[in-house]
Design an enzyme around this catalytic site. Structure first.
Site, PDB file in Angstrom:
ATOM      1  N   ARG A 174      -3.901  -0.628   8.905  1.00 45.81           N
ATOM      2  CA  ARG A 174      -2.573  -1.126   9.267  1.00 45.81           C
ATOM      3  C   ARG A 174      -1.538  -0.008   9.348  1.00 45.81           C
ATOM      4  O   ARG A 174      -0.551  -0.114  10.049  1.00 45.81           O
ATOM      5  CB  ARG A 174      -2.156  -2.252   8.337  1.00 45.81           C
ATOM      6  N   GLU A 220      -7.065  -0.881  -6.241  1.00 47.45           N
ATOM      7  CA  GLU A 220      -6.879  -1.889  -7.282  1.00 47.45           C
ATOM      8  C   GLU A 220      -8.136  -2.728  -7.470  1.00 47.45           C
ATOM      9  O   GLU A 220      -8.286  -3.422  -8.449  1.00 47.45           O
ATOM     10  CB  GLU A 220      -5.651  -2.772  -7.002  1.00 47.45           C
TER      11      GLU A 220
END
Length: 173
Positions: free
Chosen positions: A62, A99
């Site tokens: 992105r 994460e």
């Protein structure tokens, strides 16, 4: 500074993507709205003004969308930071923790020079691992990271505190 409430409303939460327990921040509704997309690029361009930027590095995937549009707006070149094995020429790489796992990004070994001043762009700042890996690659090529720009930041993950460069996120979450 513009009010970014409309940007926030355009985000969509997708539960359990890419794996259970993760709430993915989907920016595709924002991209589909020309005025909102333009607002993001104009905000980033304003942040880059006067910094002598010569290249924009966009992080897969992105970051490519926002980064290439920003490079066009600034009239500078665009450099992709891609996942391992996706670039066709000689590369350098950096690994990092996410994460929810680990990954590796790469850049072409001739993508930047010591004369380049770089802004790194991505849609989301989470733990800071991906952005710091991109910073490492830029530094290894002798260029200077001047600034980092993100559409959103998951502040509870502490990535901003770990980021090694000045940055701006339009939507601190």
């Amino acid at each position: 500074m513009k009010d970014n409430t409309n940007l926030l409303k355009a985000l969509r939460d997708v539960k359990d993507f890419p794996k259970p327990g993760i709430i993915f921040k989907d920016i595709t509704p924002l991209l589909a709205d020309a005025a909102l997309f333009k607002q993001v690029i104009e905000s980033f361009a304003e942040e880059c003004s006067g910094k002598g930027i010569t290249k924009v590095v966009g992080i897969e995937s992105r970051g490519f969308i926002f980064g290439s549009a920003l490079a066009y707006a600034l009239g500078v070149g665009f450099v992709p930071a891609r996942k391992k094995g996706k670039l066709p020429y000689k590369t350098i790489s950096a690994s990092f923790a996410l994460e929810y796992g680990t990954d590796i990004i790469e850049m072409h070994e001739d993508a930047l020079t010591s004369a380049d001043k770089v802004v790194i762009v991505d849609d989301l700042l989470a733990t800071g691992g991906t952005a710091n890996a991109a910073i490492e690659l830029v530094n290894r090529l002798g260029a200077e990271v001047v600034f980092c720009a993100f559409v959103c930041e998951l502040g509870f993950l502490g990535g901003g505190a770990k980021l090694k460069k000045p940055y701006k996120s339009l939507l601190p979450l």
